[in-house]
Scaffold this motif. Structure first.
Motif, PDB file in Angstrom:
ATOM      1  N   UNK A  65      26.475  22.812   1.934  1.00 46.78           N
ATOM      2  CA  UNK A  65      25.727  23.904   1.197  1.00 46.78           C
ATOM      3  C   UNK A  65      26.464  24.320   0.212  1.00 46.78           C
ATOM      4  N   UNK A  66      27.498  24.170  -0.287  1.00 45.68           N
ATOM      5  CA  UNK A  66      28.316  24.706  -1.432  1.00 45.68           C
ATOM      6  C   UNK A  66      27.444  25.036  -2.884  1.00 45.68           C
ATOM      7  N   UNK A  67      26.556  24.256  -2.942  1.00 42.03           N
ATOM      8  CA  UNK A  67      25.812  24.651  -4.302  1.00 42.03           C
ATOM      9  C   UNK A  67      24.447  25.265  -3.843  1.00 42.03           C
ATOM     10  N   UNK A  68      24.355  25.547  -2.523  1.00 40.96           N
ATOM     11  CA  UNK A  68      22.886  26.451  -2.243  1.00 40.96           C
ATOM     12  C   UNK A  68      22.768  27.632  -3.261  1.00 40.96           C
ATOM     13  N   UNK A  69      21.654  27.653  -4.035  1.00 38.33           N
ATOM     14  CA  UNK A  69      21.609  29.101  -4.586  1.00 38.33           C
ATOM     15  C   UNK A  69      21.257  30.388  -3.882  1.00 38.33           C
TER      16      UNK A  69
END
Length: 375
Positions: free
Chosen positions: A30-34
């Motif tokens: 989830x590193x790119x979860x906004x």
């Protein structure tokens, strides 16, 4: 919040290094979860009670491991190194992990007081210390800068124990602690109302007395608080008249069998200006000479010397848990700096140790334990 809480818990278990919110999100992909800010706000802004979570965790531990009988609790503090001007509650303390008898190490960080349940784990074949209630103990400078009265370590300990006593109204509490909690006033306060049994170390030069004699009919003056002075424990060590009894312990600081010599008696521990404390002391001597003679006290006069010694030996598991959470759960690697997040993260990681134990207990209950090993 609950879906985000579950993700953070899973991420904290799976993270191989630092236990930051970012590391937990990365290991879950989830590193790119906004919505990453929502996960950070769970610790720094969201409204939830750590105290209520501690009560829920304690009830789960009791249902799984100690459904009845007295509760054996381990009480100890630890210092976690934290630096930075925004960490308000930090102070400078003796580092118990890195210090020794001949080497004193000071550390700047946060001081935590943890209360743990000492219970046998069936599939581990040993006693574990399971944290369920941990409190931040701010430094004296922190309180002085805010004009508040300073709460000492024993003040926090008394408050935590009374909270647990309200949570478990029908259970006897037996608290095992080290010499830092051998304080007459603190122990005497715990004997008021519903007494809490305290087992801790006792100084060999402590002032011990006989119980006060009964007051005679028509006797004038204030009632006596104590009787005659007893010999100090250090004088009994080399006294040829001391009758030592050799006993065998099944658990002793990593050993499965150990023989020691003990002698025990009840007495009154008294200091001027403080309330008299009835207690049973146990003097311990090693026939092999590997450790120096030491003494224990117990506020429950009915407890046998052998039982007191077995209870106190379990205290070492608290130190083991502190080492385990540092090695496997990343305690001391978190990087929150707000007051609320700092006060929540460390208790959550310590509670995670107990939560993982509950998960393993449910998985391995009635089955053979299988652990993956390297070659």
């Amino acid at each position: 919040m609950w879906p985000q809480v579950q993700l953070l818990v899973i991420g904290a278990v799976l993270s191989p290094g630092k236990r930051t919110v970012t590391a937990a999100l990365r290991v879950l992909g989830l590193a790119d979860d906004p919505r990453f800010g929502t996960f950070h706000h769970l610790l720094s802004r969201a409204c939830w009670s750590s105290l209520h979570a501690s009560r829920v965790l304690l009830n789960l531990l009791l249902a799984a491991f100690v459904p009845s009988g007295p509760l054996i609790l381990g009480l100890d503090d630890t210092t976690l190194r934290r630096t930075g001007v925004k960490i308000q509650a930090k102070g400078i303390y003796r580092d118990p992990v890195r210090s020794s008898r001949g080497h004193f190490v000071k550390a700047s960080g946060l001081r935590w007081l943890s209360l743990m349940l000492l219970t046998p784990i069936p599939w581990a074949n040993r006693i574990w210390a399971l944290p369920f209630l941990t409190a931040l103990v701010p430094s004296q400078r922190y309180h002085e800068q805010r004009g508040r009265p300073h709460k000492t370590l024993t003040d926090w300990a008394r408050q935590m124990l009374r909270v647990v006593q309200r949570w478990c109204p029908g259970r006897q509490l037996i608290v095992v602690a080290d010499s830092a909690y051998a304080v007459i006033r603190w122990i005497s306060d715990l004997q008021q109302g519903r007494p809490i049994t305290v087992i801790t170390r006792l100084r060999l030069d402590a002032a011990l007395y006989d119980p006060a004699p009964e007051r005679g009919a028509g006797q004038m003056g204030r009632p006596q608080l104590k009787g005659g002075r007893l010999p100090t424990l250090v004088s009994l060590v080399d006294d040829p008249k001391t009758h030592w009894k050799r006993v065998s312990l099944h658990r002793w600081y990593g050993e499965t069998h150990r023989e020691v010599e003990i002698v025990s008696q009840s007495a009154i521990w008294y200091h001027n200006g403080l309330p008299p404390l009835p207690e049973r002391w146990v003097l311990i001597r090693d026939p092999q000479g590997k450790f120096s003679t030491q003494a224990l006290l117990c506020t429950d006069l009915i407890q046998t010397p052998m039982q007191i010694l077995e209870y106190f030996v379990q205290r070492w598991q608290v130190e083991v848990t502190f080492e385990e959470v540092r090695a496997h759960l990343g305690v001391e690697t978190q990087r929150q700096w707000t007051d609320l997040a700092s006060a929540r993260t460390t208790p959550a990681l310590l509670g995670l140790f107990s939560l993982v134990t509950l998960m393993a207990h449910e998985r391995w209950q009635g089955q053979d334990v299988w652990v993956r090993r390297a070659a």
